[in-house]
Design a protein around this motif. Structure first.
Motif, short mmCIF file in Angstrom:
data_model
loop_
_atom_site.label_atom_id
_atom_site.label_comp_id
_atom_site.label_asym_id
_atom_site.label_seq_id
_atom_site.Cartn_x
_atom_site.Cartn_y
_atom_site.Cartn_z
N ASP A 45 0.83 -1.21 0.00
CA ASP A 45 0.00 0.00 0.00
C ASP A 45 0.86 1.26 0.00
O ASP A 45 0.52 2.26 -0.62
N ARG A 46 1.99 1.23 0.68
CA ARG A 46 2.81 2.43 0.81
C ARG A 46 3.70 2.65 -0.40
O ARG A 46 3.81 3.78 -0.88
N TYR A 47 4.36 1.60 -0.89
CA TYR A 47 5.37 1.77 -1.93
C TYR A 47 4.96 1.23 -3.30
O TYR A 47 5.67 1.46 -4.28
N GLY A 48 3.86 0.51 -3.37
CA GLY A 48 3.40 -0.01 -4.65
C GLY A 48 3.50 -1.51 -4.74
O GLY A 48 4.34 -2.15 -4.12
N ARG A 49 2.60 -2.10 -5.56
CA ARG A 49 2.54 -3.56 -5.70
C ARG A 49 3.79 -4.08 -6.43
O ARG A 49 4.41 -5.06 -6.02
N ARG A 50 4.14 -3.42 -7.54
CA ARG A 50 5.31 -3.85 -8.31
C ARG A 50 6.59 -3.74 -7.48
O ARG A 50 7.42 -4.67 -7.45
N HIS A 51 6.75 -2.63 -6.78
CA HIS A 51 7.92 -2.43 -5.93
C HIS A 51 8.01 -3.53 -4.88
O HIS A 51 9.09 -4.08 -4.61
N ASN A 52 6.88 -3.87 -4.30
CA ASN A 52 6.88 -4.90 -3.26
C ASN A 52 7.30 -6.25 -3.81
O ASN A 52 8.04 -7.00 -3.16
N LEU A 53 6.84 -6.59 -5.02
CA LEU A 53 7.21 -7.88 -5.60
C LEU A 53 8.69 -7.93 -5.97
O LEU A 53 9.33 -8.98 -5.88
N LEU A 54 9.25 -6.80 -6.37
CA LEU A 54 10.69 -6.76 -6.61
C LEU A 54 11.47 -7.04 -5.33
O LEU A 54 12.43 -7.82 -5.32
N VAL A 55 11.06 -6.39 -4.23
CA VAL A 55 11.72 -6.61 -2.95
C VAL A 55 11.56 -8.06 -2.51
O VAL A 55 12.50 -8.71 -2.04
N LEU A 56 10.34 -8.60 -2.67
CA LEU A 56 10.08 -9.97 -2.24
C LEU A 56 10.91 -10.98 -3.04
O LEU A 56 11.32 -12.01 -2.49
N SER A 57 11.15 -10.71 -4.32
CA SER A 57 11.97 -11.63 -5.10
C SER A 57 13.38 -11.72 -4.51
O SER A 57 13.97 -12.81 -4.46
N ALA A 58 13.90 -10.59 -4.04
CA ALA A 58 15.22 -10.60 -3.40
C ALA A 58 15.17 -11.35 -2.07
O ALA A 58 16.10 -12.09 -1.73
N LEU A 112 -9.98 0.56 -2.09
CA LEU A 112 -8.71 0.69 -2.79
C LEU A 112 -7.55 1.05 -1.88
O LEU A 112 -6.51 0.40 -1.89
N LYS A 113 -7.72 2.08 -1.05
CA LYS A 113 -6.57 2.61 -0.34
C LYS A 113 -6.10 1.72 0.80
O LYS A 113 -4.99 1.89 1.30
N ILE A 114 -6.91 0.78 1.23
CA ILE A 114 -6.46 -0.17 2.26
C ILE A 114 -6.52 -1.60 1.74
O ILE A 114 -6.49 -2.55 2.51
N ARG A 115 -6.58 -1.75 0.42
CA ARG A 115 -6.77 -3.09 -0.13
C ARG A 115 -5.65 -4.04 0.30
O ARG A 115 -5.90 -5.14 0.80
N SER A 116 -4.41 -3.66 0.11
CA SER A 116 -3.30 -4.55 0.48
C SER A 116 -3.19 -4.68 2.00
O SER A 116 -2.86 -5.75 2.52
N PHE A 117 -3.45 -3.58 2.72
CA PHE A 117 -3.40 -3.63 4.19
C PHE A 117 -4.43 -4.63 4.73
O PHE A 117 -4.11 -5.50 5.55
N ALA A 118 -5.67 -4.51 4.25
CA ALA A 118 -6.73 -5.42 4.70
C ALA A 118 -6.45 -6.84 4.24
O ALA A 118 -6.67 -7.81 4.98
N MET A 119 -5.93 -6.98 3.02
CA MET A 119 -5.56 -8.31 2.52
C MET A 119 -4.50 -8.93 3.43
O MET A 119 -4.57 -10.11 3.77
N GLY A 120 -3.53 -8.11 3.83
CA GLY A 120 -2.48 -8.62 4.71
C GLY A 120 -3.03 -9.10 6.04
O GLY A 120 -2.63 -10.17 6.54
N LEU A 121 -3.97 -8.35 6.63
CA LEU A 121 -4.57 -8.78 7.89
C LEU A 121 -5.30 -10.11 7.74
O LEU A 121 -5.15 -11.02 8.57
#
Length: 471
Positions: A87-100, A396-405
């Motif tokens: 939610d904070r940095y973006g979905r694509r950015h997060n997947l790049l970090v997760l791949s590492a 939308l604005k809490i979609r990933s946050f709520a998904m994470g919970l």
């Protein structure tokens, strides 16, 4: 009438005509679902690696259980953290970090000199698995056109199941080729480095979620992303909807823990969390983690159970394949209700066969048929639908946050089933255990019928407006 509901229900979107953007959208979905492939492989590979691992690292029963289960706890926390960061940095950015993170966890696990170091890197892998489980479905839901959203999001479930099945096959091949080497388990684990590298390289060339970009006021970037994935006319029209809802979200000051004080949002989070618990309490992972032991208890020999257990992996993959063919043609609620009904019926058949059939040679095979039928029904309905609905029902604005919970709760339920299944079967036997699963299935039917909203055939913005209007 609620203002948000009125504002998003305007002229239907123009059809998304086929073109080069369609092929690019397929590539984007394929690359993103490498996160699901890693999810499946890393949760499945331990099944074959644990026996040589015990010998090489001198694991006791306690340390063995700790090393196996710590990935699940890492995944629970990774889901919450991954959702927040997406939610904070973006979905694509997060997947790049997760791949590492996947790559670090994989290599660290493969070269671990002791069980303590192995457990540490298994936890790191769990964080990546949980982060991917919370991020990939959201990204797919936000880049897919509404007409194809169901099939796109459930591609991730196909990749998860494919990763598990690949782990079973690769384990068998490596054990047959190099089983005499005490470090053979390291070969099994390090294979996961390949899709981790593929995820990183692939995500470098795909766009960020246009919905996330618009929510951050980056409408030009959002339009550019949509033009890569839609026809020109469709991109313009879709951005207008996204921009309008994003502006309403900004005015509502949503985006974090404070939103749980809003009754309709809190209700959706509870629905998502409980749906995740019911998915896990069908016992699907008890079959995927302990299928061999279950079949031995049912009457198979040790070698026979190992061979028979491959049917669970095969029919899991077949089930999700059928599910993805049906998911855009049947309403979500209808498919969920049918899934819980089928799963409950097969639980009853497994229990009844184990309890009432005489000890004839065919008995273990009949139990296997009903177990495989349960796996097929589960993976064709409840498995992909749970992840799809979690990607659709939140603002939308809490979609990933709520998904994470919700995924945190789902993973904790998974941990409970993982720890509880062997002692419950040992104490009660197969039949009462599956009767217990059947009772939970009945509660699942009641829950879906009374609480779960319908989302099929609606844009994410329309879903949000409708649920906001219900309060």
């Amino acid at each position: 009438m609620n203002r948000a509901r009125t504002s998003v229900q305007h002229t239907p979107l123009p059809p998304d005509q086929p073109g080069p953007h369609s092929r690019r959208l397929g590539v984007v979905a394929f690359v993103a679902t490498f996160g699901g492939l890693l999810f499946g492989y890393d949760t499945g590979v331990i099944n074959g690696a644990v026996d040589p691992m015990k010998v090489d690292l001198g694991l006791s029963p306690v340390t063995e259980g700790f090393v196996v289960s710590i990935l699940i706890f890492g995944a629970a926390f990774g889901a919450v953290l991954g959702g927040r960061l997406a939610d904070r940095y973006g979905r694509r950015h997060n997947l790049l970090v997760l791949s590492a993170v996947f790559l670090v966890g994989t290599i660290g696990s493969a070269v671990a000199p002791s069980w303590q170091v192995l457990a540490l890197f298994r936890f790191v892998l769990g964080v990546a698995v949980g982060g991917a489980s919370a991020t990939v479905p959201v990204y797919l839901a936000e880049v897919a056109p509404v007409e194809r959203r169901g099939s796109f999001v459930t591609r991730n479930e196909i990749m998860i199941v494919s990763g598990q099945f690949a782990a079973f096959v690769i384990n068998a091949v490596i054990l047959n080729a190099w089983g005499q080497h005490p470090v053979v388990w390291r070969y099994m684990l390090v294979i996961a480095a390949l899709p981790a590298i593929g995820l990183f390289v692939g995500m470098l060339g795909v766009p960020e979620s246009p919905r996330w970009l618009s929510a951050r006021g980056r409408d030009e970037d959002a339009l550019g992303a949509l033009r890569q994935l839609r026809s020109a006319q469709r991109a313009e029209a879709e951005l207008a909807e996204v921009r309008e809802l994003a502006e309403e979200e900004r005015k509502a000051r949503t985006g974090g823990w404070f939103d749980l004080a809003v009754p309709w949002i809190r209700r959706l989070v509870v629905i998502g969390a409980v749906l995740g618990v019911f998915q896990q309490f069908t016992g699907i992972n008890s079959i995927m983690y302990y299928g061999t032991q279950l079949l031995q208890t049912a009457g198979f020999s040790s070698n026979g159970a190992i061979i028979a257990n491959t049917a669970n992996g095969l029919f899991s993959l077949l089930g999700i394949t059928v599910g993805i063919m049906l998911i855009n043609k049947i309403n979500r609620r209808t498919m969920l209700l049918g899934g819980f009904a089928l799963v409950t019926a097969f639980h009853l058949l497994v229990g009844a066969s184990a309890m009432f059939m005489p000890a004839v040679p065919a008995k273990p095979y009949i139990i296997l048929v009903f177990v495989v039928a349960f796996v097929f029904a589960m993976q064709g309905t409840l498995g992909p639908l749970t992840w799809l609905l979690l990607s659709e029902i939140f603002p939308l604005k809490i979609r990933s946050f709520a998904m994470g919970l919700c995924v945190f709760v789902l993973w904790m339920a998974d941990a409970g089933v993982t720890f509880g299944f062997p002692p419950v079967v040992a104490a009660l036997g197969i039949a009462p255990t599956f009767f217990l699963f059947a009772g939970i299935g009945v509660l699942g039917i009641i829950f879906v019928a009374t609480m779960v909203p319908e989302t099929r055939g609606k844009t994410l913005e329309e879903v949000e407006a409708e649920l906001r209007g219900r309060r």
